[in-house]
Design an enzyme around this catalytic site. Structure first.
Site, short mmCIF file in Angstrom:
data_model
loop_
_atom_site.label_atom_id
_atom_site.label_comp_id
_atom_site.label_asym_id
_atom_site.label_seq_id
_atom_site.Cartn_x
_atom_site.Cartn_y
_atom_site.Cartn_z
N SER B 269 41.26 66.22 29.21
CA SER B 269 41.28 66.26 30.65
C SER B 269 40.61 67.56 31.07
O SER B 269 40.73 68.58 30.40
CB SER B 269 42.72 66.23 31.15
N ARG B 308 17.53 21.46 43.01
CA ARG B 308 17.57 22.90 42.65
C ARG B 308 18.01 23.69 43.87
O ARG B 308 17.53 23.43 44.97
CB ARG B 308 16.21 23.41 42.16
#
Lengths: 436, 436, 436, 436
Positions: B269, B308
């Site tokens: 950290s 399509r």
């Protein structure tokens, strides 16, 4: 009946999801468990018999619902009531109710029993839809219409070719549902943490699974099998949505090639007396807009903490039921849609002429490509098309000097391999039960 | 390399989704098409040979990307460039490029080639993960730990039982991926509207499919097969997320039963030098929060308009790629997670004692149920537990007058059928290649 | 450039999301932090000055990306590199880099800086779109067309009325974005667990927020503010999708009332030289099918564990960026769509006659309702419409004996309050900057 | 009552979504419309009076539901029944029912009336929750506990700091709901295609809006306003989920810092009598896993075709209702959760010592940084921490030679600015009604 049951759902399937049916499935679990344990001499046969004869209608469902708020699941108050009911008949037997099982065993197995009944009903409905689509396809095998891509007229097909595509999706769905049922119908019986115990042995699992028509796996619970089932239904819903959307687009006033069947009061508008709105397809599309996100919730519920989740599991309950109910509705509506569909083959022919021959450009291009090559032919035809548009002439006229065969401009000669594809799909439909 | 590639993705799989690989797959399509058409004497063999030797590296990818804005798909400018390249070599041959095919044929088939390579790589990675999990399971077959439900200590299991559950999910994923590849790897070749034409015949399709290692179906395009593939990956991601979440929960400071492997600079950290944060599991969980909604987009894309779609098809492109890339990342991270996982069996034993015997309540109850019946035993033990809590005593003490066998309070005697379940899953792992 | 950047995204906004810009925003955070701390005498002014002059281009971004795999976020390796860079210049100053801050402070604040720049750019683009739509609306204020509901011709409107609806959505979006920026642009500065510390005081927060043009809140982090921002973009995307879908439907060959502007190479089909496919609208619709599910991921990321999540937070990073990039693309494409839109008012008039007067049924009904009452008029007109359809006559003819005013059948007289609504929306557009 | 009503929903809010209430809201629309039209002399005042006195309980709801299947929305059969009811009383008045309005006007406005009542009830519930959280925060302002990031112990906070974060989210939600109601409560009155007509004038809209307590906009319908409302509820649900998840994690057997209040029969396990499972938080988390995807459906429903959609609009109906019902449930459960929450401050202190001082590493580092610089201090403390771990010593011991003040290792001295932040949020809570 819920407010929208006749619109989004299939009223004739709703009983599968009724409170009573849930309790019935719960009861089947407990009876099968006792029976299997008795068969292994884990509990007395007499106890199993008493449990097997419990009068499920005596369960106080309203009390169950109220108790849920504190218990956190329906299994706990159900087992309490069941035990109490049996105690009235036979105090000894009541000691053996739900022995070694846990709430998730009961709830998830009951869901499997629900899925099993639902899957059976769904397959029957899909078979009806399949037959309807096959008949429609056969009828319109040779009905030319324009194929459209990106919402533009493209090249001719037949209406049977379009419906064969819808049919193919239903065949696929039936295959997937059969496969899916093989994978999802699994007895959940793991006891407290899924590892079993002396009352919940491998042998008890096998006996009980056989009794309930379910399978066993090594581990007790999910691995996302309910989510897999939801996915199958999600794909089916999408394909039904595709069919409904095609129909809505073909129903447009300006296209008018098909129409939902009319009925008194159907599709009327409160302000436009002349309108015949799509109604049945509308419900299917609405469902198709809801189901994918419900499937996402099922997928989101997979990463459950440790041996049982505090929340994700619970989020599956209503979601999975909702998906099944909506899909049943979509299939039911699809049957209604196809059975009554009105097809205007004259209008299809009329629409084929709207571009004044431009839709034959590809056929012409392929014909010319034989001599000019594809690129040159593409360019040539593109110019001819532009000329046709500018001069508002038929493409045939513009290309007059090429002395092309008139048959090039007949739709039925421009449908490619539509018929072979139709025939293959119809054949697959016939063979579908033989296929794996 | 993208900003987050080493975190959410698998750098060694990224090449499959590179621009170059997309172009490579496009080229394979065109070469196979020409070859198949030549084999059917639809185009000259010489032309097919020339097309087959095109130098794909000469494609100007940046130009492709720019042209996309107007063309609306990559196929159109690609075919244009390819034709132009071939024209430089052989003007005649260039006439036969992409003959009879349409953009979706090219794009969706190229996606299948991508999926095929990805599926192969994914199965390999999963096999590594499987072996790691099997080894971990075997190692910890007898390492007792507490099983937890609803985030509460419940009953003992072994750590091997938990990891066997993770392993079972991987076995299932491998089976599903193999099944899924059978269903998704389908040549798309339908021409303009999916109905084929004289250049795109059934025979061409078969030849071409064989060449590319794909299958044929009657209809040309989707029916949601890409969505089905996405669903399989979605379930896998969920199960990897489950494993990662379990590990994160077990890593909590207060639990501390397992830990991600440490490495210099890992999990540090910026403000708390002592912390060893989960890092690898974090990436898996992040991905598991993203993938289900990407799957929903794939399902939402199914109801495409007519022959399509103008938009839904396009929404699949990046979405499916994204799903595959993220899943590859999750599997890669899972391997890293398991290979380095540190397991603290002492802490597991310590945690087993945190409830002062309360976790043995079920065992005790089952023991007492033999004589008292389940309901009475449940009530009795419930009271004993409350007394133990109130008086801060061990359950053993509270129940001293019941003269229970001490072994009832040993974790290894309270793991139910954990070992049998472990052994079954490990056996399934061994047999997995023989299984269907 | 990504493969699809010119299609789904806005190339001119992509720099905001580039690696370099991320690092730039990171650096701005650290400089502003040091400056604020110096102003409070928490660190030496000299150190802040040195930090303020760091040469950000020296950051090795490729190394950052590689380190991410172990660090789990970009802040850690960035701070390491930054500190090291500064140490080269001034060893003492390097001790004061990132003092008291945590990774999430840096990352989430940098995201706010990104959002701020993006929001500014987005508002500019939306203002352009607003002006284009206002001009289009004004131009077609009196161009009659048919209004359509449920994909059926309903009653006349004007094209300006339709575009005014699109405009109204853009005005709403601008308002929402301005409101949203007020709520989302919040300095994140909470240190390790969000509670601050002696280096990260309330005063430091205020100074730093002013420096960066952000606001402060009491608590340090989320409460779903990024998700709120995503929601605003999600609604905007939906409304752009609505506009694109309307245009696609109006572009259909059979409707042909509008058309995307043509350009060389635009919208061509690889197999159908005559086609002019929608391209720009297609991208907008594709994006609209993706964004809602990305928003769902942002919402799913809200329930983060304790003071910082291990996974949910991480799932926001690419998701939020993706949403912004796609929305920028949709707005950019919308501008291109409207600026070039071709409108065929003659075809609109032609289509108004397709139902042979049936679209005037409501007007007629309202007229007749004055004397007959609504129910009776509805029934009467319904019958007249049926007769018109059966006999293929114009409604005017069928109703000849009612001696209705011919003006009832003129579209411009049947547009209701379209003009007043248009004028109100255009007026709102003019006033939009004055409004809150 | 639905099967899960007491668990996922708020039984005391369910009446807002009942069939009867829907009909009541429909009726209010028609009465207000007639009244507004009478005020403008569009219909006779007598007719409006008769309509205003209709006996809504005579509506046959079951018949409505059945008719829905053909009509496609509830408005059409409702208006038919209403007209028929009024005809019984006054034939003349019946001609003026629903004059000029369309189904969507009625349905969407009725939804607004539902939202209005729901918003009022929700704000009341949130105010209760706010007060409970404020009291809890005040009570535990000084109760130290460990703050956790990435599921690891990080640095001390107080429990009041944590609950202040929950409170801040509720304050934000209240602000958003008030803002949201301003934006969503809009009369829909557009007639057939949204453009109004002679019966549906601007003046009628204004009168009617005033009567119903709604606002007007220029355009008639959506622009995603219902989706915006759903988004606000989605964020609220996420924040409630965050609170519930924190509580579940704090309830873990190994953490045991808080506990859901106990009640007879609450949280019991069917197989583990000793367990006290989270129940209330579980429901909140389950809902938080469902709502985001329902919001996605609302966003997906925005791109509606032309002047009214055939499906997307319909997909909103049950989805929006479901979101509101689930959110009401989550708020109700949150109240129950907080009102009964048991907090073990002793255990919090105990847990603070679990890392043997490592959690004070940052404080120590900041202290040392004053003299050593941040980087050196970070490195030094990192080594000290490693030594503490290896030697199983308290960090204080390892750092003995640094002669650090003992107060550095007291949690209350390591909570940063927790108290100031708490006080600010509590003050905001007090001022919340004054704030915009």
């Amino acid at each position: 009946m819920g407010l929208f049951d006749t619109f989004f759902y299939a009223p004739d399937s709703e009983f599968l999801f009724s409170d009573e049916q849930v309790i019935e499935n719960f009861t089947r679990f407990e009876i099968a468990l006792a029976k299997a344990q008795a068969s292994q001499s884990i509990i007395p046969l007499e106890a199993a018999n008493v449990i097997g004869q419990v009068e499920v209608s005596l369960i106080d469902i309203e009390k169950l619902k109220n108790d849920l708020s504190l218990s956190g699941n329906l299994a706990i108050p159900f087992v309490k009531q069941l035990t109490s009911l049996i105690k009235h008949t036979d105090h000894e037997a009541s000691k053996f109710v739900h022995l070694g099982a846990t709430s998730q065993d009961l709830i998830d197995t009951a869901t499997c029993l629900q899925i099993k009944a639902f899957g059976h009903l769904l397959l029957n409905k899909l078979t009806i839809l399949e037959h309807l689509l096959k008949a429609l396809t056969t009828k319109h095998r040779l009905s030319p219409m324009i194929g459209r891509t990106l919402l533009q007229q493209a090249k001719p097909i037949t209406f049977g070719f379009k419906t064969a595509g819808w049919l193919e999706a239903i065949l696929l769905a039936k295959t997937r549902i059969k496969q899916g049922l093989q994978e999802v119908l699994i007895l959940k019986l793991g006891g407290a943490v899924g590892a079993g115990n002396q009352f919940v042995t491998e042998q008890v699992k096998l006996e009980m699974a056989t009794e309930l028509g379910l399978k066993c796996t090594a581990g007790a619970w999910t691995q996302g099998r309910f989510a897999e089932w939801a996915c199958i239904l999600g794909v089916l819903s999408g394909n039904l949505g595709k069919m409904a959307k095609d129909i809505q687009l073909l129903m447009q006033t300006e296209v008018a090639e098909v129409s939902e069947g009319s009925a008194i009061g159907k599709g009327g508008s409160s302000t436009m007396p002349h309108k015949r709105n799509p109604v049945t397809s509308t419900a299917i599309i609405a469902n198709a807009n809801r189901i994918p996100n419900l499937v996402a919730t099922m997928l989101m519920a997979i990463p459950q903490e440790h041996e049982r989740s505090a929340g994700l599991w619970h989020s599956e309950w209503e979601t999975l039921t909702q998906i099944m109910r909506l899909v049943a509705g979509s299939v039911e509506k699809s049957i209604a849609l196809i059975v009554d569909l009105e097809v205007d083959t004259q209008r299809m022919l009329f629409n084929l002429e709207q571009t004044k021959g431009l839709i034959y450009a590809e056929s012409v291009m392929f014909e010319l490509a034989k001599t000019m090559g594809k690129a040159a032919a593409h360019e040539y035809v593109e110019k001819a098309c532009q000329m046709a548009i500018q001069q508002d002439k038929h493409l045939k006229e513009v290309l007059a000097d090429k002395k092309l065969d008139n048959a090039l401009f007949e739709p039925i000669n421009a449908i490619g391999n539509s018929l072979a594809i139709i025939d293959q799909i119809c054949k697959d439909s016939g063979n579908e039960f033989e296929k794996k």
